[in-house]
Design a protein around this motif. Structure first.
Motif, PDB file in Angstrom:
ATOM      1  N   LEU A 137       0.828  -1.210   0.000  1.00 58.63           N
ATOM      2  CA  LEU A 137       0.000   0.000   0.000  1.00 58.63           C
ATOM      3  C   LEU A 137       0.860   1.257   0.000  1.00 58.63           C
ATOM      4  N   LEU A 138       1.920   1.288   0.826  1.00 58.74           N
ATOM      5  CA  LEU A 138       2.790   2.468   0.902  1.00 58.74           C
ATOM      6  C   LEU A 138       3.537   2.699  -0.407  1.00 58.74           C
ATOM      7  N   VAL A 139       4.051   1.606  -1.022  1.00 58.64           N
ATOM      8  CA  VAL A 139       4.720   1.726  -2.321  1.00 58.64           C
ATOM      9  C   VAL A 139       3.729   2.254  -3.362  1.00 58.64           C
ATOM     10  N   GLY A 140       2.490   1.761  -3.291  1.00 55.96           N
ATOM     11  CA  GLY A 140       1.461   2.219  -4.213  1.00 55.96           C
ATOM     12  C   GLY A 140       1.186   3.701  -4.086  1.00 55.96           C
ATOM     13  N   PHE A 141       1.153   4.206  -2.851  1.00 51.30           N
ATOM     14  CA  PHE A 141       0.921   5.634  -2.647  1.00 51.30           C
ATOM     15  C   PHE A 141       2.056   6.461  -3.263  1.00 51.30           C
ATOM     16  N   VAL A 142       3.315   6.018  -3.070  1.00 56.34           N
ATOM     17  CA  VAL A 142       4.454   6.744  -3.642  1.00 56.34           C
ATOM     18  C   VAL A 142       4.349   6.789  -5.159  1.00 56.34           C
ATOM     19  N   MET A 143       3.979   5.664  -5.773  1.00 54.92           N
ATOM     20  CA  MET A 143       3.843   5.617  -7.229  1.00 54.92           C
ATOM     21  C   MET A 143       2.666   6.472  -7.701  1.00 54.92           C
ATOM     22  N   PHE A 144       1.567   6.455  -6.932  1.00 53.21           N
ATOM     23  CA  PHE A 144       0.386   7.222  -7.336  1.00 53.21           C
ATOM     24  C   PHE A 144       0.681   8.723  -7.361  1.00 53.21           C
ATOM     25  N   PHE A 145       1.475   9.187  -6.380  1.00 47.19           N
ATOM     26  CA  PHE A 145       1.771  10.619  -6.284  1.00 47.19           C
ATOM     27  C   PHE A 145       3.077  10.978  -6.985  1.00 47.19           C
ATOM     28  N   ASN A 146       3.553  10.128  -7.912  1.00 46.53           N
ATOM     29  CA  ASN A 146       4.857  10.358  -8.538  1.00 46.53           C
ATOM     30  C   ASN A 146       4.941  11.713  -9.235  1.00 46.53           C
ATOM     31  N   GLN A 147       3.818  12.213  -9.732  1.00 50.24           N
ATOM     32  CA  GLN A 147       3.836  13.495 -10.446  1.00 50.24           C
ATOM     33  C   GLN A 147       3.857  14.694  -9.512  1.00 50.24           C
ATOM     34  N   ARG A 148       3.546  14.465  -8.222  1.00 48.76           N
ATOM     35  CA  ARG A 148       3.395  15.613  -7.316  1.00 48.76           C
ATOM     36  C   ARG A 148       4.130  15.404  -5.996  1.00 48.76           C
ATOM     37  N   LEU A 149       5.111  14.504  -5.982  1.00 46.10           N
ATOM     38  CA  LEU A 149       5.850  14.238  -4.741  1.00 46.10           C
ATOM     39  C   LEU A 149       6.571  15.487  -4.244  1.00 46.10           C
ATOM     40  N   GLU A 150       7.201  16.211  -5.161  1.00 42.58           N
ATOM     41  CA  GLU A 150       7.929  17.420  -4.758  1.00 42.58           C
ATOM     42  C   GLU A 150       6.978  18.449  -4.155  1.00 42.58           C
ATOM     43  N   GLU A 151       5.820  18.609  -4.770  1.00 40.83           N
ATOM     44  CA  GLU A 151       4.819  19.554  -4.249  1.00 40.83           C
ATOM     45  C   GLU A 151       4.353  19.149  -2.862  1.00 40.83           C
ATOM     46  N   LEU A 152       4.129  17.852  -2.653  1.00 40.69           N
ATOM     47  CA  LEU A 152       3.625  17.371  -1.367  1.00 40.69           C
ATOM     48  C   LEU A 152       4.603  17.620  -0.230  1.00 40.69           C
ATOM     49  N   PHE A 153       5.908  17.511  -0.521  1.00 41.42           N
ATOM     50  CA  PHE A 153       6.910  17.615   0.536  1.00 41.42           C
ATOM     51  C   PHE A 153       7.571  18.982   0.640  1.00 41.42           C
ATOM     52  N   THR A 154       7.301  19.878  -0.294  1.00 46.69           N
ATOM     53  CA  THR A 154       7.969  21.184  -0.256  1.00 46.69           C
ATOM     54  C   THR A 154       7.015  22.368  -0.223  1.00 46.69           C
ATOM     55  N   GLN A 155       5.736  22.148  -0.544  1.00 41.94           N
ATOM     56  CA  GLN A 155       4.796  23.268  -0.602  1.00 41.94           C
ATOM     57  C   GLN A 155       3.510  22.944   0.163  1.00 41.94           C
ATOM     58  N   LEU A 156       2.975  23.953   0.822  1.00 40.84           N
ATOM     59  CA  LEU A 156       1.664  23.795   1.452  1.00 40.84           C
ATOM     60  C   LEU A 156       0.610  24.338   0.485  1.00 40.84           C
ATOM     61  N   SER A 157       0.521  23.680  -0.672  1.00 42.09           N
ATOM     62  CA  SER A 157      -0.432  24.099  -1.691  1.00 42.09           C
ATOM     63  C   SER A 157      -1.837  23.624  -1.323  1.00 42.09           C
ATOM     64  N   ASP A 158      -2.806  24.026  -2.137  1.00 45.17           N
ATOM     65  CA  ASP A 158      -4.180  23.598  -1.903  1.00 45.17           C
ATOM     66  C   ASP A 158      -4.289  22.074  -2.009  1.00 45.17           C
ATOM     67  N   TYR A 159      -3.515  21.494  -2.910  1.00 44.06           N
ATOM     68  CA  TYR A 159      -3.502  20.040  -3.098  1.00 44.06           C
ATOM     69  C   TYR A 159      -2.915  19.347  -1.870  1.00 44.06           C
ATOM     70  N   THR A 160      -1.780  19.852  -1.388  1.00 48.61           N
ATOM     71  CA  THR A 160      -1.149  19.275  -0.196  1.00 48.61           C
ATOM     72  C   THR A 160      -2.067  19.393   1.008  1.00 48.61           C
ATOM     73  N   LEU A 161      -2.728  20.552   1.146  1.00 47.76           N
ATOM     74  CA  LEU A 161      -3.667  20.746   2.249  1.00 47.76           C
ATOM     75  C   LEU A 161      -4.818  19.757   2.159  1.00 47.76           C
ATOM     76  N   GLY A 162      -5.274  19.476   0.931  1.00 50.97           N
ATOM     77  CA  GLY A 162      -6.344  18.504   0.746  1.00 50.97           C
ATOM     78  C   GLY A 162      -5.922  17.114   1.206  1.00 50.97           C
ATOM     79  N   ILE A 163      -4.671  16.734   0.904  1.00 46.58           N
ATOM     80  CA  ILE A 163      -4.150  15.433   1.345  1.00 46.58           C
ATOM     81  C   ILE A 163      -4.095  15.369   2.869  1.00 46.58           C
ATOM     82  N   LEU A 164      -3.606  16.430   3.504  1.00 45.93           N
ATOM     83  CA  LEU A 164      -3.498  16.466   4.971  1.00 45.93           C
ATOM     84  C   LEU A 164      -4.882  16.412   5.622  1.00 45.93           C
ATOM     85  N   ILE A 165      -5.844  17.136   5.053  1.00 50.05           N
ATOM     86  CA  ILE A 165      -7.204  17.115   5.580  1.00 50.05           C
ATOM     87  C   ILE A 165      -7.802  15.717   5.447  1.00 50.05           C
TER      88      ILE A 165
END
Length: 326
Positions: A137-165
């Motif tokens: 499951l964890l490997v799957g999540f990393v692959m699923f977010f492959n296009q936005r990994l940098e955004e998730l870990f470096t920016q508090l964007s609306d998308y990242t906030l949605g994931i955290l919520i």
């Protein structure tokens, strides 16, 4: 100990119906959220479900009594009520920032959190099969977010906030699940859900604006009705599936819910492009989604599979004839 009816085909069809209903739910909710805020949508869903269950229990003379609960169970009921209230609202706040497919995939973390919580609270074991499922499951999540990994870990964007919520929604659902699991020793599941639904509706009412329903167009109104009915029918089909089929297999079937969401989004975006937005994912992300679903299903099935293997081994030993001359 609960014994299933053995009508596994019926149980499978009910579980599959639940997965399909939950799969289409975020698509309908996404459209309703264009004109209605998360608190109001949640209030309509919870009040409708609670009112229907209240009428059903009253008609059958099975309304529960709060006085019959012990002090500790009342505390658990409060945790369950607050947990589900936060879950419903946070789910919609996350969905407002994410696509239906991403939302439905992320919420797969909720059963994992429930399992980890059960290990801590109820001392349930975490086997090798579940460990493999969690890793998948964890490997799957990393692959699923492959296009936005940098955004998730470096920016508090609306998308990242949605994931955290959404992770917050999963956590509060796990709290609700742990509390409800213990409450089942005192009340039936229908009684628990009726009290929780109506209590949540009362809590959320000051933040809701029921008259927003007048702003909905015809399609959005029907989607809101569908969301309210979905809450009742999907959970009803889920509960009935458990009567006829093993819980692990029901859970594994329901783990396919994100696949139904992705499929329905793809179909909807082709038929109604102005209503349903397509998922902008690459091939690696879709493979990751498959791994997440597979990992979630393995986590659910692992204990049952291991127990069946043990039973088969014991049966082989007991049925093997003794050697000649013994």
């Amino acid at each position: 100990m609960h014994i299933t009816s053995g009508r596994w085909v019926y149980g499978f069809l009910l579980a599959l119906s639940t997965a399909m209903l939950w799969g289409v739910l975020p698509i309908m909710l996404k459209e309703v959220l264009k004109e209605m805020d998360p608190y109001t949508v949640t209030w309509y869903r919870l009040f409708t479900a609670g009112a229907v269950l209240f009428v059903w229990l009253a008609f059958n003379g099975k309304l529960p009594s709060i006085r019959g609960l012990s002090g500790s169970n009342r505390g658990l009921l409060a945790v369950a009520i607050l947990g589900l209230a936060f879950n419903y609202v946070l789910y919609l706040k996350g969905l407002d920032r994410l696509t239906p497919g991403t939302m439905q995939l992320m919420i797969q973390s909720a059963p994992v959190m429930l399992m980890l919580g059960s290990m801590l609270v109820f001392r349930e074991r975490f086997g090798i099969g579940q460990s493999i499922g969690l890793l998948t499951l964890l490997v799957g999540f990393v692959m699923f977010f492959n296009q936005r990994l940098e955004e998730l870990f470096t920016q508090l964007s609306d998308y990242t906030l949605g994931i955290l919520i959404t992770l917050g929604a999963a956590f509060t659902w796990a709290l609700y699940g742990l509390a409800q699991k213990q409450l089942l020793t005192a009340w039936s599941s229908v009684s628990i859900m009726m009290v929780i639904y109506l209590s949540c509706a009362i809590i959320i009412l000051p933040f809701a604006s029921p008259l927003q329903v007048l702003q909905l167009n015809t399609l959005q109104t029907w989607f809101l009705v569908g969301c309210c009915l979905n809450t009742l029918v999907a959970y009803g089909a889920f509960a009935e599936a458990l009567v006829h089929w093993e819980a692990s297999r029901v859970s594994a079937t329901i783990a396919t819910t994100p696949l139904f969401t992705f499929s329905m989004v793809a179909l909807g975006s082709m038929l109604w492009p102005t209503v349903v937005e397509p998922e902008l994912l690459n091939s690696l992300a879709y493979v990751g989604a498959m791994l997440v679903v597979s990992g979630s299903a393995l986590i659910a099935l692992a204990p049952s599979l291991i127990q069946n293997m043990r039973n088969r081994r014991v049966r082989q030993i007991t049925e093997t004839p003794p050697p000649a001359g013994s």
